[in-house]
Motif scaffolding. Structure first.
Motif, PDB file in Angstrom:
ATOM      1  N   ALA A 259       0.846  -1.196   0.000  1.00 37.80           N
ATOM      2  CA  ALA A 259       0.000   0.000   0.000  1.00 37.80           C
ATOM      3  C   ALA A 259       0.878   1.241   0.000  1.00 37.80           C
ATOM      4  CB  ALA A 259      -0.928   0.006   1.216  1.00 37.80           C
ATOM      5  N   LEU A 260       0.586   2.156  -0.904  1.00 39.44           N
ATOM      6  CA  LEU A 260       1.291   3.428  -0.998  1.00 39.44           C
ATOM      7  C   LEU A 260       0.397   4.489  -0.353  1.00 39.44           C
ATOM      8  CD1 LEU A 260       3.597   5.220  -2.061  1.00 39.44           C
ATOM      9  CD2 LEU A 260       2.383   5.316  -4.262  1.00 39.44           C
TER      10      LEU A 260
ATOM     11  N   PRO B 130      -2.059  18.422 -10.920  1.00 39.31           N
ATOM     12  CA  PRO B 130      -2.493  17.042 -10.665  1.00 39.31           C
ATOM     13  C   PRO B 130      -1.912  16.029 -11.645  1.00 39.31           C
ATOM     14  CG  PRO B 130      -4.352  18.541 -10.492  1.00 39.31           C
ATOM     15  CD  PRO B 130      -3.195  19.335 -11.045  1.00 39.31           C
ATOM     16  N   THR B 131      -1.801  16.405 -12.923  1.00 40.10           N
ATOM     17  CA  THR B 131      -1.281  15.457 -13.909  1.00 40.10           C
ATOM     18  C   THR B 131       0.196  15.170 -13.680  1.00 40.10           C
ATOM     19  OG1 THR B 131      -0.989  17.316 -15.429  1.00 40.10           O
ATOM     20  CG2 THR B 131      -2.967  15.980 -15.715  1.00 40.10           C
ATOM     21  N   ALA B 132       0.982  16.232 -13.472  1.00 37.89           N
ATOM     22  CA  ALA B 132       2.416  16.048 -13.246  1.00 37.89           C
ATOM     23  C   ALA B 132       2.668  15.300 -11.943  1.00 37.89           C
ATOM     24  CB  ALA B 132       3.127  17.402 -13.230  1.00 37.89           C
ATOM     25  N   MET B 133       1.918  15.636 -10.903  1.00 40.07           N
ATOM     26  CA  MET B 133       2.089  14.946  -9.626  1.00 40.07           C
ATOM     27  C   MET B 133       1.659  13.483  -9.752  1.00 40.07           C
ATOM     28  SD  MET B 133       3.306  15.735  -6.597  1.00 40.07           S
ATOM     29  CE  MET B 133       2.943  17.412  -6.049  1.00 40.07           C
ATOM     30  N   GLY B 134       0.630  13.230 -10.569  1.00 44.34           N
ATOM     31  CA  GLY B 134       0.202  11.855 -10.807  1.00 44.34           C
ATOM     32  C   GLY B 134       1.291  11.026 -11.462  1.00 44.34           C
ATOM     33  N   ASP B 135       1.960  11.602 -12.456  1.00 48.62           N
ATOM     34  CA  ASP B 135       3.073  10.894 -13.102  1.00 48.62           C
ATOM     35  C   ASP B 135       4.216  10.668 -12.117  1.00 48.62           C
ATOM     36  OD1 ASP B 135       1.749  10.729 -15.522  1.00 48.62           O
ATOM     37  OD2 ASP B 135       2.661  12.547 -16.340  1.00 48.62           O
ATOM     38  N   PHE B 136       4.402  11.623 -11.195  1.00 49.29           N
ATOM     39  CA  PHE B 136       5.465  11.467 -10.212  1.00 49.29           C
ATOM     40  C   PHE B 136       5.149  10.335  -9.235  1.00 49.29           C
ATOM     41  CE2 PHE B 136       8.169  12.426  -6.606  1.00 49.29           C
ATOM     42  CZ  PHE B 136       9.363  12.764  -7.230  1.00 49.29           C
ATOM     43  N   ILE B 137       3.876  10.133  -8.931  1.00 52.24           N
ATOM     44  CA  ILE B 137       3.483   9.015  -8.061  1.00 52.24           C
ATOM     45  C   ILE B 137       3.925   7.691  -8.682  1.00 52.24           C
ATOM     46  CG2 ILE B 137       1.494   7.710  -7.193  1.00 52.24           C
ATOM     47  CD1 ILE B 137       0.107  10.405  -6.711  1.00 52.24           C
ATOM     48  N   VAL B 138       3.796   7.581  -9.997  1.00 47.30           N
ATOM     49  CA  VAL B 138       4.253   6.369 -10.687  1.00 47.30           C
ATOM     50  C   VAL B 138       5.767   6.221 -10.543  1.00 47.30           C
ATOM     51  CG1 VAL B 138       4.425   5.217 -12.922  1.00 47.30           C
ATOM     52  CG2 VAL B 138       2.324   6.430 -12.307  1.00 47.30           C
ATOM     53  N   ARG B 139       6.506   7.330 -10.648  1.00 51.26           N
ATOM     54  CA  ARG B 139       7.960   7.264 -10.501  1.00 51.26           C
ATOM     55  C   ARG B 139       8.352   6.883  -9.068  1.00 51.26           C
ATOM     56  NH1 ARG B 139       7.431  11.547 -14.183  1.00 51.26           N
ATOM     57  NH2 ARG B 139       7.745  13.235 -12.703  1.00 51.26           N
ATOM     58  N   ILE B 140       7.569   7.374  -8.093  1.00 50.05           N
ATOM     59  CA  ILE B 140       7.822   6.979  -6.705  1.00 50.05           C
ATOM     60  C   ILE B 140       7.627   5.466  -6.547  1.00 50.05           C
ATOM     61  CG2 ILE B 140       6.878   7.088  -4.357  1.00 50.05           C
ATOM     62  CD1 ILE B 140       6.327  10.055  -4.848  1.00 50.05           C
ATOM     63  N   ALA B 141       6.518   4.961  -7.111  1.00 48.77           N
ATOM     64  CA  ALA B 141       6.244   3.519  -7.030  1.00 48.77           C
ATOM     65  C   ALA B 141       7.375   2.721  -7.672  1.00 48.77           C
ATOM     66  CB  ALA B 141       4.907   3.201  -7.694  1.00 48.77           C
ATOM     67  N   ASP B 142       7.867   3.184  -8.815  1.00 53.04           N
ATOM     68  CA  ASP B 142       8.985   2.513  -9.483  1.00 53.04           C
ATOM     69  C   ASP B 142      10.224   2.502  -8.589  1.00 53.04           C
ATOM     70  OD1 ASP B 142       7.513   2.006 -11.752  1.00 53.04           O
ATOM     71  OD2 ASP B 142       8.268   3.749 -12.858  1.00 53.04           O
ATOM     72  N   ALA B 143      10.548   3.676  -8.022  1.00 48.49           N
ATOM     73  CA  ALA B 143      11.771   3.808  -7.225  1.00 48.49           C
ATOM     74  C   ALA B 143      11.733   2.937  -5.977  1.00 48.49           C
ATOM     75  CB  ALA B 143      11.976   5.269  -6.837  1.00 48.49           C
ATOM     76  N   LEU B 144      10.545   2.714  -5.425  1.00 51.52           N
ATOM     77  CA  LEU B 144      10.421   1.961  -4.182  1.00 51.52           C
ATOM     78  C   LEU B 144       9.985   0.517  -4.416  1.00 51.52           C
ATOM     79  CD1 LEU B 144       8.850   4.786  -1.991  1.00 51.52           C
ATOM     80  CD2 LEU B 144      11.215   3.978  -1.997  1.00 51.52           C
TER      81      LEU B 144
ATOM     82  N   ALA C 238      -4.104  13.889  -7.686  1.00 54.98           N
ATOM     83  CA  ALA C 238      -2.885  13.313  -8.261  1.00 54.98           C
ATOM     84  C   ALA C 238      -3.025  11.812  -8.480  1.00 54.98           C
ATOM     85  CB  ALA C 238      -1.697  13.606  -7.343  1.00 54.98           C
ATOM     86  N   SER C 239      -3.582  11.094  -7.499  1.00 55.61           N
ATOM     87  CA  SER C 239      -3.706   9.642  -7.653  1.00 55.61           C
ATOM     88  C   SER C 239      -4.778   9.276  -8.674  1.00 55.61           C
ATOM     89  CB  SER C 239      -3.981   8.971  -6.305  1.00 55.61           C
ATOM     90  OG  SER C 239      -5.115   9.505  -5.680  1.00 55.61           O
ATOM     91  N   LEU C 240      -5.819  10.091  -8.800  1.00 57.78           N
ATOM     92  CA  LEU C 240      -6.833   9.842  -9.833  1.00 57.78           C
ATOM     93  C   LEU C 240      -6.232   9.988 -11.228  1.00 57.78           C
ATOM     94  CD1 LEU C 240      -9.963  11.615  -8.302  1.00 57.78           C
ATOM     95  CD2 LEU C 240      -9.675   9.163  -8.677  1.00 57.78           C
ATOM     96  N   PHE C 241      -5.420  11.026 -11.434  1.00 57.07           N
ATOM     97  CA  PHE C 241      -4.763  11.193 -12.732  1.00 57.07           C
ATOM     98  C   PHE C 241      -3.751  10.067 -12.966  1.00 57.07           C
ATOM     99  CE2 PHE C 241      -6.405  15.540 -12.817  1.00 57.07           C
ATOM    100  CZ  PHE C 241      -6.698  15.684 -14.166  1.00 57.07           C
ATOM    101  N   ALA C 242      -3.049   9.669 -11.918  1.00 53.30           N
ATOM    102  CA  ALA C 242      -2.079   8.578 -12.067  1.00 53.30           C
ATOM    103  C   ALA C 242      -2.774   7.303 -12.516  1.00 53.30           C
ATOM    104  CB  ALA C 242      -1.351   8.349 -10.736  1.00 53.30           C
ATOM    105  N   ALA C 243      -3.903   6.990 -11.893  1.00 55.31           N
ATOM    106  CA  ALA C 243      -4.627   5.766 -12.239  1.00 55.31           C
ATOM    107  C   ALA C 243      -5.262   5.861 -13.624  1.00 55.31           C
ATOM    108  CB  ALA C 243      -5.697   5.484 -11.193  1.00 55.31           C
ATOM    109  N   ALA C 244      -5.723   7.043 -14.005  1.00 54.72           N
ATOM    110  CA  ALA C 244      -6.335   7.224 -15.325  1.00 54.72           C
ATOM    111  C   ALA C 244      -5.302   7.058 -16.433  1.00 54.72           C
ATOM    112  CB  ALA C 244      -6.995   8.598 -15.410  1.00 54.72           C
ATOM    113  N   ARG C 245      -4.088   7.554 -16.186  1.00 55.21           N
ATOM    114  CA  ARG C 245      -3.044   7.493 -17.212  1.00 55.21           C
ATOM    115  C   ARG C 245      -2.257   6.181 -17.177  1.00 55.21           C
ATOM    116  NH1 ARG C 245      -1.409  13.131 -18.656  1.00 55.21           N
ATOM    117  NH2 ARG C 245       0.792  12.589 -18.592  1.00 55.21           N
ATOM    118  N   HIS C 246      -2.268   5.512 -16.020  1.00 57.95           N
ATOM    119  CA  HIS C 246      -1.512   4.261 -15.862  1.00 57.95           C
ATOM    120  C   HIS C 246      -2.367   3.239 -15.110  1.00 57.95           C
ATOM    121  CE1 HIS C 246       2.066   6.667 -16.937  1.00 57.95           C
ATOM    122  NE2 HIS C 246       1.586   7.570 -16.104  1.00 57.95           N
ATOM    123  N   PRO C 247      -3.492   2.832 -15.676  1.00 60.84           N
ATOM    124  CA  PRO C 247      -4.438   1.982 -14.931  1.00 60.84           C
ATOM    125  C   PRO C 247      -3.873   0.630 -14.519  1.00 60.84           C
ATOM    126  CG  PRO C 247      -5.027   2.088 -17.264  1.00 60.84           C
ATOM    127  CD  PRO C 247      -3.961   3.113 -17.042  1.00 60.84           C
TER     128      PRO C 247
END
Length: 205
Positions: A29-30, A75-89, A105-114
């Protein structure tokens, strides 16, 4: 008993504060921290949740004690950064808890990277566009010149914002505009109770 122990890691050139629970788990869980709190807002639930999943709590860039980069404040840029955080960890497909600033941010992250997330739990964050705000919040949000806000004392600014949002009133004789609030007079609710501001408002742990 598991407790939060924060540390720092470089992610995409930024120093990001995070905490990770002990012990291996199949599920992860993140946990994204809400504003004006920090990853320590999960103190009360950390031990219990850590028994069910690998927990990674993160201060998003510009919040808590994580480094800010201006291009991430959308929100879009922060959403993409959440994906990078998940990758790094090493979080392949975590459950995401994104209250407050983490909601959009997490809604945009999930929409762009479901495919990257198992589930989302969101809430208390602004997701309505266009925003419908009263005064003075509308002026603050849409003001193109951020210079006066950057010069504010953080604790006084947050006190003023919370007072406006929750309908606090200045003591009689002191209601002379925002400038007086920012100089730090006591803020009172109409029912006479003083709002209790967390120590993390002035500087999150």
């Amino acid at each position: 008993m598991s407790e939060i122990k924060s540390r720092f890691r470089m992610v995409d050139g930024l120093s990001i504060r995070y905490a990770e629970s002990d012990g291996p788990h199949e599920r992860a869980a993140l946990l994204l921290s809400p504003w004006p709190e920090s990853l320590y807002s999960y103190d009360a639930t950390w031990s219990k949740l850590a028994g069910h999943a690998r927990l990674v709590a993160v201060d998003l860039p510009g919040f808590g004690h994580s480094e800010l980069r201006q291009d991430l404040l959308s929100p879009t840029a922060m959403g993409d950064f959440i994906v990078r955080i998940a990758d790094a960890l090493g979080l392949a497909q975590p459950h995401v808890v994104g209250p407050d600033i983490g909601t959009a941010a997490s809604l945009f992250a999930a929409a762009r990277h479901p495919e990257r997330f198992r589930s989302l739990v969101v809430g208390t964050g602004g997701t309505s566009v266009p925003l419908k705000l009263g005064s003075p919040l509308d002026e603050w949000v849409h003001d193109e010149d951020l210079t006066p806000y950057r010069a504010m004392d953080p604790k006084a600014a947050v006190t003023a914002a919370i007072g406006t949002i929750h309908g606090y009133a200045l003591p009689e004789g002191r209601a002379r505009g925002l400038s007086r609030v920012l100089r730090g007079p006591a803020v009172r609710r109409p029912d006479g109770l003083r709002p209790r501001l967390s120590h993390r408002v002035a500087g999150p742990r």
